[in-house]
Design an enzyme around this catalytic site. Structure first.
Site, mmCIF file in Angstrom:
data_model
loop_
_atom_site.group_PDB
_atom_site.id
_atom_site.type_symbol
_atom_site.label_atom_id
_atom_site.label_comp_id
_atom_site.label_asym_id
_atom_site.label_seq_id
_atom_site.Cartn_x
_atom_site.Cartn_y
_atom_site.Cartn_z
ATOM 1 N N TYR A 99 -1.833 -0.942 10.899
ATOM 2 C CA TYR A 99 -2.404 -1.514 9.359
ATOM 3 C C TYR A 99 -1.184 -1.219 8.292
ATOM 4 O O TYR A 99 -0.442 -2.080 7.883
ATOM 5 C CB TYR A 99 -3.456 -0.931 8.810
ATOM 6 C CG TYR A 99 -3.794 -1.286 7.384
ATOM 7 C CD1 TYR A 99 -3.962 -2.516 6.815
ATOM 8 C CD2 TYR A 99 -3.415 -0.193 6.543
ATOM 9 C CE1 TYR A 99 -4.028 -2.817 5.665
ATOM 10 C CE2 TYR A 99 -3.476 -0.505 5.070
ATOM 11 C CZ TYR A 99 -3.863 -1.704 4.651
ATOM 12 O OH TYR A 99 -3.748 -2.053 3.203
ATOM 13 N N SER A 116 0.789 -1.074 -0.130
ATOM 14 C CA SER A 116 0.054 -0.073 -0.059
ATOM 15 C C SER A 116 0.824 1.297 -0.032
ATOM 16 O O SER A 116 1.895 1.068 0.577
ATOM 17 C CB SER A 116 -0.813 -0.092 1.188
ATOM 18 O OG SER A 116 -1.380 1.394 1.439
ATOM 19 N N LYS A 169 1.792 -3.627 6.762
ATOM 20 C CA LYS A 169 2.234 -3.811 5.385
ATOM 21 C C LYS A 169 3.882 -3.699 5.223
ATOM 22 O O LYS A 169 4.421 -4.129 4.726
ATOM 23 C CB LYS A 169 1.531 -2.685 4.675
ATOM 24 C CG LYS A 169 0.126 -2.926 4.335
ATOM 25 C CD LYS A 169 -0.018 -4.318 3.546
ATOM 26 C CE LYS A 169 -1.524 -4.668 3.445
ATOM 27 N NZ LYS A 169 -1.674 -5.886 2.862
HETATM 28 P P1 NAD Z 1 -10.945 -7.239 1.293
HETATM 29 O O1 NAD Z 1 -11.044 -7.101 2.447
HETATM 30 O O2 NAD Z 1 -11.991 -7.173 0.250
HETATM 31 O O3 NAD Z 1 -10.190 -8.581 0.674
HETATM 32 C C1 NAD Z 1 -9.396 -9.348 1.698
HETATM 33 C C2 NAD Z 1 -9.904 -10.786 1.604
HETATM 34 O O4 NAD Z 1 -8.899 -11.477 2.482
HETATM 35 C C3 NAD Z 1 -11.047 -10.991 2.187
HETATM 36 O O5 NAD Z 1 -11.845 -11.632 1.177
HETATM 37 C C4 NAD Z 1 -10.908 -11.626 3.706
HETATM 38 O O6 NAD Z 1 -11.868 -12.442 3.582
HETATM 39 C C5 NAD Z 1 -9.719 -12.359 3.240
HETATM 40 N N1 NAD Z 1 -8.891 -12.638 4.453
HETATM 41 C C6 NAD Z 1 -8.297 -11.611 5.335
HETATM 42 N N2 NAD Z 1 -7.546 -12.152 6.225
HETATM 43 C C7 NAD Z 1 -7.590 -13.623 5.965
HETATM 44 C C8 NAD Z 1 -6.725 -14.712 6.688
HETATM 45 N N3 NAD Z 1 -6.231 -14.662 7.650
HETATM 46 N N4 NAD Z 1 -6.981 -15.825 5.923
HETATM 47 C C9 NAD Z 1 -7.685 -16.189 4.527
HETATM 48 N N5 NAD Z 1 -8.205 -14.969 4.077
HETATM 49 C C10 NAD Z 1 -8.373 -13.960 4.712
HETATM 50 O O7 NAD Z 1 -9.902 -6.197 0.734
HETATM 51 P P2 NAD Z 1 -9.236 -5.766 -0.567
HETATM 52 O O8 NAD Z 1 -9.490 -4.370 -0.488
HETATM 53 O O9 NAD Z 1 -9.718 -6.469 -1.632
HETATM 54 O O10 NAD Z 1 -7.666 -5.699 -0.310
HETATM 55 C C11 NAD Z 1 -6.968 -6.807 -0.599
HETATM 56 C C12 NAD Z 1 -5.400 -6.381 -0.216
HETATM 57 O O11 NAD Z 1 -5.233 -5.232 -0.911
HETATM 58 C C13 NAD Z 1 -5.359 -6.419 1.400
HETATM 59 O O12 NAD Z 1 -4.096 -6.912 1.815
HETATM 60 C C14 NAD Z 1 -5.467 -4.814 1.579
HETATM 61 O O13 NAD Z 1 -4.459 -4.515 2.822
HETATM 62 C C15 NAD Z 1 -4.673 -4.448 0.459
HETATM 63 N N6 NAD Z 1 -4.498 -3.071 -0.298
HETATM 64 C C16 NAD Z 1 -6.054 -2.376 -0.152
HETATM 65 C C17 NAD Z 1 -6.178 -1.169 -0.603
HETATM 66 C C18 NAD Z 1 -7.599 -0.861 -0.727
HETATM 67 O O14 NAD Z 1 -7.954 0.434 -0.410
HETATM 68 N N7 NAD Z 1 -8.802 -1.450 -0.751
HETATM 69 C C19 NAD Z 1 -5.228 -0.575 -0.725
HETATM 70 C C20 NAD Z 1 -3.916 -0.798 -0.500
HETATM 71 C C21 NAD Z 1 -3.522 -2.156 -0.220
HETATM 72 C C1 WQD Z 2 -10.078 9.296 0.723
HETATM 73 C C2 WQD Z 2 -10.495 10.931 1.047
HETATM 74 C C3 WQD Z 2 -10.740 11.156 3.151
HETATM 75 C C4 WQD Z 2 -14.315 9.003 3.475
HETATM 76 C C5 WQD Z 2 -7.267 4.463 3.050
HETATM 77 C C6 WQD Z 2 -6.198 3.828 3.729
HETATM 78 C C7 WQD Z 2 -5.205 3.429 2.826
HETATM 79 C C8 WQD Z 2 -5.438 2.522 1.632
HETATM 80 C C9 WQD Z 2 -6.705 3.011 0.839
HETATM 81 C C10 WQD Z 2 -5.169 0.010 2.360
HETATM 82 C C11 WQD Z 2 -9.680 11.377 2.244
HETATM 83 C C12 WQD Z 2 -12.130 11.428 2.161
HETATM 84 C C13 WQD Z 2 -13.301 9.851 3.075
HETATM 85 C C14 WQD Z 2 -15.615 9.902 3.786
HETATM 86 C C15 WQD Z 2 -14.065 11.649 3.382
HETATM 87 N N1 WQD Z 2 -6.043 1.052 2.101
HETATM 88 N N2 WQD Z 2 -13.139 10.898 2.873
HETATM 89 N N3 WQD Z 2 -15.405 11.177 3.836
HETATM 90 O O1 WQD Z 2 -7.783 7.236 3.613
HETATM 91 O O2 WQD Z 2 -6.815 7.741 1.485
HETATM 92 O O3 WQD Z 2 -6.924 5.475 2.040
HETATM 93 O O4 WQD Z 2 -7.732 3.246 1.899
HETATM 94 O O5 WQD Z 2 -4.296 0.053 2.165
HETATM 95 O O6 WQD Z 2 -4.087 2.756 3.692
HETATM 96 O O7 WQD Z 2 -5.890 4.650 4.908
HETATM 97 O O8 WQD Z 2 -9.262 6.550 1.576
HETATM 98 O O9 WQD Z 2 -11.324 6.545 0.766
HETATM 99 O O10 WQD Z 2 -10.860 6.573 3.205
HETATM 100 O O11 WQD Z 2 -10.307 8.651 1.867
HETATM 101 O O12 WQD Z 2 -14.097 13.029 3.137
HETATM 102 O O13 WQD Z 2 -16.693 9.442 4.065
HETATM 103 O O14 WQD Z 2 -11.705 10.952 1.049
HETATM 104 O O15 WQD Z 2 -10.649 12.210 4.224
HETATM 105 O O16 WQD Z 2 -9.289 12.649 1.810
HETATM 106 P P1 WQD Z 2 -7.556 6.863 2.247
HETATM 107 P P2 WQD Z 2 -10.517 7.045 1.746
#
Ligand code: NAD
Ligand code: WQD
Length: 350
Positions: free
Chosen positions: A152, A127, A156
């Site tokens: 979190y 991330s 990572k």
């Molecule tokens: P998500 O929660 O939709 O998907 C994660 C999946 O992992 C889920 O289906 C959950 O059931 C499964 N899971 C969690 N813990 C587990 C375990 N111990 N064993 C087996 N399965 C498990 O999330 P996502 O948005 O699809 O994110 C996927 C990955 O990408 C995550 O690692 C997240 O941290 C990373 N990521 C997400 C974002 C984002 O904004 N969505 C941004 C950066 C990184």
């Molecule tokens: C985006 C913008 C908020 C909700 C998070 C995690 C990051 C990554 C992605 C996993 C910001 C604003 C949001 C709301 C708002 N995940 N906002 N009202 O915070 O950039 O990132 O998700 O790795 O680690 O921190 O994403 O979608 O929450 O926010 O005004 O109800 O929208 O303040 O500026 P963020 P977000």
């Protein structure tokens, strides 16, 4: 036909990536404990890809070491794409042990099982959060892993470091650390998308729930940031473009069995930002949604959300140069597809 293990493959990004893998002719085994997803996703994936696509779903936890070892005995995996993890930043602050256990210990279990089975190719879901709070924008891969601001993000950064150290210890390991920016949107079919449990933490799912009438209004967190309109700026990326980035990264780092020279080029640790390189403010996202979807989003301005940064976006040049990957889908595509998913599934997968 190559078989890929996808942990967390029924989740939001995982499901889109599994579709991309199946459409490219891979066999896929999903391991997911369904703690944040639904088993219904599997049928939806098959509907999009092909009913006869080679997909196996196994319900299980990456911390179940017996199950993992058995899985690696039952299948000959060419690589692993590792999505499984918990991702709610706020919850990680109140439940750090849960996050380190699930994300860090879980990843260690997976890496250990891979090592035992001699499967040494992994694409990891990292991330942009690992750049920490002091990094200048745009973020570049050469910048150090920074001061993460919550468990979190720290989890990572820790997993990245473990994988990097493993590459130093054993030059047969090939690792892609993919640093995602802000994934939004959904598959254009409307069959798979983001289905947050409870009140959404993230901006886009909140907007679509307001639009569908599930929530009264959006709270805009902070209108006094040093940005042109005062609201936070992020690099939003369409989840389908993001999914395609995983295939490019996998292909780049996979050992080629008949060419050891090429193998050496793919092995080791690789870091790639997956973002568009373009930032949008919260108000710009609201405006784009209203324009593309024809729905007004009532909002109230609130103080800044604790821990939020003013503005960050990717320098996406490295992925473009090394993976020949770009994110062509625009903000308009992202909001339109998110809205199509929400309208087609007002209660998510339920
Ligand atoms: P998500 O929660 O939709 O998907 C994660 C999946 O992992 C889920 O289906 C959950 O059931 C499964 N899971 C969690 N813990 C587990 C375990 N111990 N064993 C087996 N399965 C498990 O999330 P996502 O948005 O699809 O994110 C996927 C990955 O990408 C995550 O690692 C997240 O941290 C990373 N990521 C997400 C974002 C984002 O904004 N969505 C941004 C950066 C990184
Ligand atoms: C985006 C913008 C908020 C909700 C998070 C995690 C990051 C990554 C992605 C996993 C910001 C604003 C949001 C709301 C708002 N995940 N906002 N009202 O915070 O950039 O990132 O998700 O790795 O680690 O921190 O994403 O979608 O929450 O926010 O005004 O109800 O929208 O303040 O500026 P963020 P977000």
């Amino acid at each position: 036909m190559q078989t890929i293990l996808v942990t967390g493959g029924t989740g939001y990004i995982g499901s889109h990536t599994v579709v991309a893998l199946l459409e490219s002719g891979y066999k896929v085994v999903i391991l997911d404990n369904l703690c944040n997803s639904s088993a219904k996703v599997v049928d939806r994936i098959l509907k999009i890809a092909h009913p006869n696509a080679q997909l196996t779903f196994i319900e299980g936890d990456i911390r179940d070491t017996n199950k993992l070892d058995q899985l690696f005995k039952d299948h000959l995996f060419e690589g692993v794409i590792h999505f499984a993890g918990l991702k709610a930043v706020g919850q990680s602050v109140t439940h750090p042990i849960t996050y380190y256990d699930n994300n860090v210990y879980g990843s260690l279990c997976l890496i250990q099982a891979m090592n035992t089975a001699k499967v040494k190719t992994i694409v990891f879901s990292s991330s942009a959060t690992v750049y920490g709070e002091d990094a200048p924008v745009p973020y570049e891969e050469s910048m150090p892993r920074g001061n993460t601001t919550n468990p979190y993000g720290t989890s990572k950064a820790m997993i990245e470091k473990i994988l990097a150290d493993q590459c130093i210890a054993d030059n047969q390991w090939s690792v892609a650390q993919l640093r995602y920016f802000n994934p939004i949107g959904a598959h254009k079919s409307g069959l798979i998308g983001e289905d947050p449990k409870g009140i959404p933490n993230n901006l886009l799912p909140y907007i679509t729930q307001v639009a569908i009438g599930k929530r009264k209004e959006l709270s805009v967190f902070g209108v006094d940031y040093p940005t042109p309109d005062g609201t936070g700026i992020r690099d939003y990326i369409h989840v389908v473009d993001l999914a395609k980035g995983h295939l490019k990264a996998l292909k780049k780092i996979q050992p080629t069995h008949n060419n050891p020279q090429e193998h050496r080029q793919g092995s080791g640790e690789h870091i790639w930002n997956l973002g568009t390189g373009q930032g949008y403010s919260v108000l710009e996202v609201i405006c784009a949604f209203e324009k593309a979807c024809g729905v007004i989003i009532p909002y109230a301005t609130e103080p800044r959300r604790k821990g939020d940064l003013a503005a960050f976006w990717a320098n996406a040049n490295k992925a473009r140069a090394e993976l020949n990957w770009q994110a062509p889908l625009t903000l308009e595509h992202m909001v339109t597809d998110a809205w199509h998913w929400q309208q087609s599934n007002p209660q998510g997968y339920n």
